[in-house]
Design an enzyme around this catalytic site. Structure first.
Site, mmCIF file in Angstrom:
data_model
loop_
_atom_site.group_PDB
_atom_site.id
_atom_site.type_symbol
_atom_site.label_atom_id
_atom_site.label_comp_id
_atom_site.label_asym_id
_atom_site.label_seq_id
_atom_site.Cartn_x
_atom_site.Cartn_y
_atom_site.Cartn_z
ATOM 1 N N GLY A 122 0.825 -1.211 0.000
ATOM 2 C CA GLY A 122 0.000 0.000 0.000
ATOM 3 C C GLY A 122 0.852 1.250 0.000
ATOM 4 O O GLY A 122 1.936 1.276 0.591
ATOM 5 N N VAL A 276 20.397 -4.091 17.497
ATOM 6 C CA VAL A 276 20.732 -2.726 17.946
ATOM 7 C C VAL A 276 19.542 -1.774 17.795
ATOM 8 O O VAL A 276 19.708 -0.570 17.719
ATOM 9 C CB VAL A 276 21.948 -2.179 17.166
ATOM 10 C CG1 VAL A 276 23.195 -2.998 17.469
ATOM 11 C CG2 VAL A 276 21.685 -2.162 15.658
ATOM 12 N N ARG A 278 15.316 -1.054 16.145
ATOM 13 C CA ARG A 278 14.514 -1.200 14.933
ATOM 14 C C ARG A 278 14.191 0.176 14.360
ATOM 15 O O ARG A 278 14.141 1.160 15.081
ATOM 16 C CB ARG A 278 13.210 -1.967 15.249
ATOM 17 C CG ARG A 278 13.495 -3.388 15.731
ATOM 18 C CD ARG A 278 12.229 -4.120 16.122
ATOM 19 N NE ARG A 278 11.284 -4.270 15.042
ATOM 20 C CZ ARG A 278 11.331 -5.220 14.108
ATOM 21 N NH1 ARG A 278 12.310 -6.129 14.129
ATOM 22 N NH2 ARG A 278 10.415 -5.280 13.169
ATOM 23 N N HIS A 449 -2.827 -16.258 49.478
ATOM 24 C CA HIS A 449 -1.575 -16.842 49.970
ATOM 25 C C HIS A 449 -1.560 -18.329 49.636
ATOM 26 O O HIS A 449 -2.570 -18.997 49.836
ATOM 27 C CB HIS A 449 -1.472 -16.653 51.483
ATOM 28 C CG HIS A 449 -0.255 -17.298 52.053
ATOM 29 N ND1 HIS A 449 1.009 -16.755 51.910
ATOM 30 C CD2 HIS A 449 -0.103 -18.456 52.749
ATOM 31 C CE1 HIS A 449 1.888 -17.548 52.497
ATOM 32 N NE2 HIS A 449 1.235 -18.589 53.008
HETATM 33 P P1 FAD Z 1 4.372 -4.654 12.601
HETATM 34 O O1 FAD Z 1 4.032 -5.735 13.545
HETATM 35 O O2 FAD Z 1 5.783 -4.523 12.173
HETATM 36 O O3 FAD Z 1 3.419 -4.846 11.335
HETATM 37 C C1 FAD Z 1 3.510 -4.039 10.218
HETATM 38 C C2 FAD Z 1 2.904 -4.779 9.053
HETATM 39 O O4 FAD Z 1 2.795 -3.888 7.957
HETATM 40 C C3 FAD Z 1 3.747 -5.953 8.559
HETATM 41 O O5 FAD Z 1 2.939 -7.088 8.436
HETATM 42 C C4 FAD Z 1 4.266 -5.499 7.206
HETATM 43 O O6 FAD Z 1 4.416 -6.566 6.285
HETATM 44 C C5 FAD Z 1 3.163 -4.562 6.765
HETATM 45 N N1 FAD Z 1 3.576 -3.540 5.813
HETATM 46 C C6 FAD Z 1 4.655 -2.723 5.881
HETATM 47 N N2 FAD Z 1 4.655 -1.870 4.842
HETATM 48 C C7 FAD Z 1 3.553 -2.156 4.100
HETATM 49 C C8 FAD Z 1 2.990 -1.599 2.923
HETATM 50 N N3 FAD Z 1 3.537 -0.560 2.297
HETATM 51 N N4 FAD Z 1 1.849 -2.142 2.439
HETATM 52 C C9 FAD Z 1 1.260 -3.191 3.062
HETATM 53 N N5 FAD Z 1 1.744 -3.738 4.185
HETATM 54 C C10 FAD Z 1 2.869 -3.217 4.707
HETATM 55 N N6 FAD Z 1 6.504 -6.291 21.547
HETATM 56 C C11 FAD Z 1 5.824 -6.570 22.679
HETATM 57 O O7 FAD Z 1 4.952 -5.784 23.072
HETATM 58 N N7 FAD Z 1 6.050 -7.717 23.385
HETATM 59 C C12 FAD Z 1 6.982 -8.613 23.013
HETATM 60 O O8 FAD Z 1 7.168 -9.637 23.663
HETATM 61 C C13 FAD Z 1 7.734 -8.356 21.844
HETATM 62 N N8 FAD Z 1 8.659 -9.225 21.398
HETATM 63 C C14 FAD Z 1 9.353 -8.957 20.247
HETATM 64 C C15 FAD Z 1 10.321 -9.869 19.844
HETATM 65 C C16 FAD Z 1 11.047 -9.631 18.686
HETATM 66 C C17 FAD Z 1 12.089 -10.626 18.254
HETATM 67 C C18 FAD Z 1 10.769 -8.466 17.912
HETATM 68 C C19 FAD Z 1 11.517 -8.222 16.641
HETATM 69 C C20 FAD Z 1 9.809 -7.568 18.308
HETATM 70 C C21 FAD Z 1 9.095 -7.796 19.497
HETATM 71 N N9 FAD Z 1 8.132 -6.898 19.963
HETATM 72 C C22 FAD Z 1 7.451 -7.164 21.128
HETATM 73 C C23 FAD Z 1 7.815 -5.661 19.236
HETATM 74 C C24 FAD Z 1 6.528 -5.862 18.432
HETATM 75 O O9 FAD Z 1 6.689 -6.950 17.556
HETATM 76 C C25 FAD Z 1 6.216 -4.602 17.650
HETATM 77 O O10 FAD Z 1 6.165 -3.499 18.530
HETATM 78 C C26 FAD Z 1 4.869 -4.725 16.951
HETATM 79 O O11 FAD Z 1 4.844 -5.823 16.083
HETATM 80 C C27 FAD Z 1 4.559 -3.450 16.172
HETATM 81 O O12 FAD Z 1 3.311 -3.567 15.598
HETATM 82 P P2 FAD Z 1 2.911 -2.761 14.269
HETATM 83 O O13 FAD Z 1 1.565 -3.257 13.910
HETATM 84 O O14 FAD Z 1 3.159 -1.333 14.477
HETATM 85 O O15 FAD Z 1 3.978 -3.235 13.171
HETATM 86 P P1 NAI Z 2 16.904 -2.091 22.024
HETATM 87 O O1 NAI Z 2 16.765 -0.661 21.744
HETATM 88 O O2 NAI Z 2 16.101 -2.716 23.116
HETATM 89 O O3 NAI Z 2 18.430 -2.414 22.365
HETATM 90 C C1 NAI Z 2 19.476 -2.151 21.484
HETATM 91 C C2 NAI Z 2 20.775 -2.173 22.269
HETATM 92 O O4 NAI Z 2 21.825 -2.139 21.335
HETATM 93 C C3 NAI Z 2 20.940 -0.946 23.165
HETATM 94 O O5 NAI Z 2 21.348 -1.356 24.448
HETATM 95 C C4 NAI Z 2 22.012 -0.128 22.462
HETATM 96 O O6 NAI Z 2 22.812 0.627 23.344
HETATM 97 C C5 NAI Z 2 22.817 -1.230 21.783
HETATM 98 N N1 NAI Z 2 23.560 -0.790 20.611
HETATM 99 C C6 NAI Z 2 23.154 0.072 19.646
HETATM 100 N N2 NAI Z 2 24.109 0.170 18.693
HETATM 101 C C7 NAI Z 2 25.130 -0.645 19.065
HETATM 102 C C8 NAI Z 2 26.383 -0.990 18.494
HETATM 103 N N3 NAI Z 2 26.773 -0.470 17.333
HETATM 104 N N4 NAI Z 2 27.169 -1.873 19.144
HETATM 105 C C9 NAI Z 2 26.763 -2.427 20.321
HETATM 106 N N5 NAI Z 2 25.589 -2.131 20.907
HETATM 107 C C10 NAI Z 2 24.783 -1.266 20.287
HETATM 108 O O7 NAI Z 2 16.664 -2.810 20.628
HETATM 109 P P2 NAI Z 2 16.402 -4.336 20.258
HETATM 110 O O8 NAI Z 2 16.877 -5.245 21.334
HETATM 111 O O9 NAI Z 2 16.927 -4.498 18.887
HETATM 112 O O10 NAI Z 2 14.825 -4.417 20.222
HETATM 113 C C11 NAI Z 2 14.087 -3.531 19.370
HETATM 114 C C12 NAI Z 2 12.760 -3.230 19.964
HETATM 115 O O11 NAI Z 2 11.875 -4.331 19.825
HETATM 116 C C13 NAI Z 2 12.783 -2.975 21.477
HETATM 117 O O12 NAI Z 2 13.185 -1.660 21.781
HETATM 118 C C14 NAI Z 2 11.374 -3.216 21.838
HETATM 119 O O13 NAI Z 2 10.638 -2.056 21.562
HETATM 120 C C15 NAI Z 2 10.959 -4.327 20.891
HETATM 121 N N6 NAI Z 2 11.006 -5.614 21.593
HETATM 122 C C16 NAI Z 2 10.203 -5.784 22.686
HETATM 123 C C17 NAI Z 2 10.233 -6.955 23.390
HETATM 124 C C18 NAI Z 2 9.387 -7.089 24.597
HETATM 125 O O14 NAI Z 2 8.488 -6.281 24.784
HETATM 126 N N7 NAI Z 2 9.607 -8.096 25.446
HETATM 127 C C19 NAI Z 2 11.078 -8.086 22.982
HETATM 128 C C20 NAI Z 2 11.906 -7.787 21.841
HETATM 129 C C21 NAI Z 2 11.830 -6.592 21.176
#
Ligand code: FAD
Ligand code: NAI
Length: 475
Positions: A122, A276, A278, A449
């Site tokens: 989109g 590092v 997103r 408890h």
């Molecule tokens: P997304 O989930 O990224 O969805 C965006 C969607 O838009 C995708 O399906 C993509 O294909 C689609 N899209 C993009 N551009 C277009 C386009 N132009 N046209 C059509 N479709 C498109 N958050 C938590 O709260 N708890 C967690 O435990 C947690 N664990 C995580 C673990 C990992 C390994 C990672 C990477 C992230 C984790 N997160 C967690 C973060 C969480 O996944 C994101 O914050 C969340 O998915 C964001 O939701 P969103 O809908 O904004 O985007």
């Molecule tokens: P993050 O922001 O949590 O951590 C990135 C880390 O990388 C920071 O500590 C930063 O100082 C370090 N860093 C940055 N550049 C670097 C470099 N060049 N060399 C070494 N260290 C460096 O980002 P992360 O772990 O990638 O996760 C992305 C996001 O996804 C999170 O911020 C969170 O919003 C979401 N997420 C949420 C989860 C949850 O809710 N349980 C689980 C996983 C992801």
């Protein structure tokens, strides 16, 4: 030109699919566009969260925890396992099954809630117009009253670690087909700790390189200190102040160079995960002809997720605020309701955060550092899980609950937990904070408890020096 929709949502992650369902429930004619499709051409609903984020990571965290427990921690319970074997393939299949069940579930929810969906990319090309680019190259223009951009985020790639065969991001790290003997992780953030824990429990020798000299700077200071000790005890070799200079694929391994305060160090790993942070997916989503503001890649919105064009909204990871699934979903609901002319708001002061390590780390509201910076006077109540009967019974006595309350009126300002069921305890705290509870309100509430939640009760009592199961400060 196509029929007119009330709402077109771009992206079906937890922000987009929730916004689409809510919009339709409110009687708005809704279409959701998603570009991720499987080999059969049908849509992979659910975005990062369901496909390559929250859900698969939590499935692997659970499986790896069970393996680790069986391997290392059961003999103290009088349970001895003589031949334990890891079947990584079966573990991955279980994870994939859960992902498929949930993504298929969204198909069902869309049908039940009368949300239309179309596969394709989109792009907003007008105030009321979205272009749909299909995989076969054909284009459709769709007219709509409102547009909700929910395109999410992607892993950041850094020049010193270009993604390749063995230099990977979190997506590949959720699907290794064998346990890397040695695993390097760049970034000791949430992904680094969660995925580092998974692979360490399964047998990898894990080194985490963190550029900063502080660990988890966004968390409570005491939690950061205690959890660093705990993670290191669990086998994660976390190296702070370690900046990656270069990495390259080398004989099916990765050669890494990084600098610490004292040295330049070279190390070889089987795999290197780059975690590092997103970046928002905002490139090529909006036509340049539209005056829609983007700053540092984030689509600029007001507190109601409205962009500079009043019928175009943006939610989830593509806008400011924490990149968390629940934050995106709540924004989706708010926007749908605002389009339906309701006055809904998101309370950005109470967004809970959880790191699903073992023990978990979770918090809501302000921490001590933030309150000091804001000049707010506060009281602290802390209760260790080592003094909780249930935590001892379930073999999880590490960590504590900390409650911060306003010195003037005792209103709870923040709750920080490191320990068993931290995510669930923080949820209880969050509900009470939504209702403006004081620590005395929690003190006067009866807790079952034995539960680990009693530690929250005791920490609230401790705020006013009234805890029962620990010594108090001033008596
Ligand atoms: P997304 O989930 O990224 O969805 C965006 C969607 O838009 C995708 O399906 C993509 O294909 C689609 N899209 C993009 N551009 C277009 C386009 N132009 N046209 C059509 N479709 C498109 N958050 C938590 O709260 N708890 C967690 O435990 C947690 N664990 C995580 C673990 C990992 C390994 C990672 C990477 C992230 C984790 N997160 C967690 C973060 C969480 O996944 C994101 O914050 C969340 O998915 C964001 O939701 P969103 O809908 O904004 O985007
Ligand atoms: P993050 O922001 O949590 O951590 C990135 C880390 O990388 C920071 O500590 C930063 O100082 C370090 N860093 C940055 N550049 C670097 C470099 N060049 N060399 C070494 N260290 C460096 O980002 P992360 O772990 O990638 O996760 C992305 C996001 O996804 C999170 O911020 C969170 O919003 C979401 N997420 C949420 C989860 C949850 O809710 N349980 C689980 C996983 C992801």
């Amino acid at each position: 030109m196509n029929k007119m929709y009330d709402v077109v949502v771009i992206g079906s992650g937890p922000a987009g699919y929730v916004a689409a369902i809510k919009s339709s429930q409110l009687g708005l004619k809704t279409l959701c566009i998603e570009e991720s499709v499987n080999s059969k051409g049908s849509i992979n609903f659910g975005g990062t969260c369901l496909n390559v984020g929250c859900i698969p990571s939590k499935a692997l965290l659970d499986s790896s925890h069970r393996y680790h427990e069986a391997n290392k921690n059961l003999s103290g319970h009088g349970i001895n396992i003589s031949e334990l074997k890891l079947d990584l393939n079966a573990m991955m299949q279980r994870k994939d099954k859960i992902v498929n069940k949930l993504t298929d579930g969204i198909t069902g929810l869309f049908i039940a809630n009368k949300v239309e969906s179309k596969p394709g990319r989109g792009r907003v090309i007008g105030k009321n117009k979205v272009e749909l680019l299909r995989t076969d190259g054909t284009i459709e223009e769709i007219e709509t009253q409102n547009i909700i951009i929910a395109t999410g985020s992607s892993p950041i790639e850094i020049p010193s670690a270009k993604f390749g065969t063995n230099i990977v991001n979190s997506t590949e790290a959720l699907s290794f087909n064998e346990v890397p003997k040695t695993l390097g992780i760049v970034g000791a953030g949430i992904i680094g700790l969660e995925l580092g824990s998974v692979w360490s429990r399964l047998g990898s020798n894990v080194t985490v390189l963190e550029a900063l000299d502080t660990f988890l700077p966004m968390t409570d200071n005491d939690i950061a200190k205690e959890s660093l000790i705990e993670f290191r005890k669990q086998g994660l070799n976390i190296k702070l102040n370690s900046k990656l200079i270069s990495s390259k694929d080398h004989k099916n391994k990765v050669k890494v160079k990084y600098i610490t305060e004292e040295d330049e160090i070279e190390e070889v790993f089987d795999k290197l995960i780059v975690a590092v942070g997103r970046k928002p997916n905002s490139t090529n989503i909006i036509s340049d002809k539209l005056d829609l503001k983007i700053e540092d890649g984030f689509i600029v919105v007001n507190d109601h997720c409205q962009t500079s064009i009043n019928n175009i909204w943006a939610i989830g990871d593509v806008v400011r605020g924490p990149m968390l699934a629940h934050k995106g979903s709540e924004e989706g609901i708010m926007v749908a309701e605002r389009i339906a002319k309701k006055q809904t708001q998101v309370n950005y002061d109470l967004v809970p955060s959880v790191i699903y390590s073992h023990p978990e780390i979770a918090w809501v509201g302000k921490n001590e550092k933030e309150l000091c910076e804001e000049g707010v006077e506060f009281k602290v109540g802390k209760f260790p899980f080592a003094a909780s009967g249930r935590a001892l019974a379930v073999d999880q006595p590490t960590g504590f609950v900390k409650v911060l309350s306003d010195s003037r009126n005792d209103t709870i300002l923040g709750v920080h937990v490191f320990g068993p069921a931290a995510a669930e305890i923080v949820q209880q705290a969050l509900i009470s904070m939504e209702f403006g509870a004081s620590s005395e309100d929690i003190s006067l509430t009866m807790f079952s408890h034995p539960t680990v939640s009693e530690a929250f009760h005791e920490a609230a009592l401790a705020v006013n020096n009234q805890a029962i199961h620990i010594g108090n400060k001033s008596r």
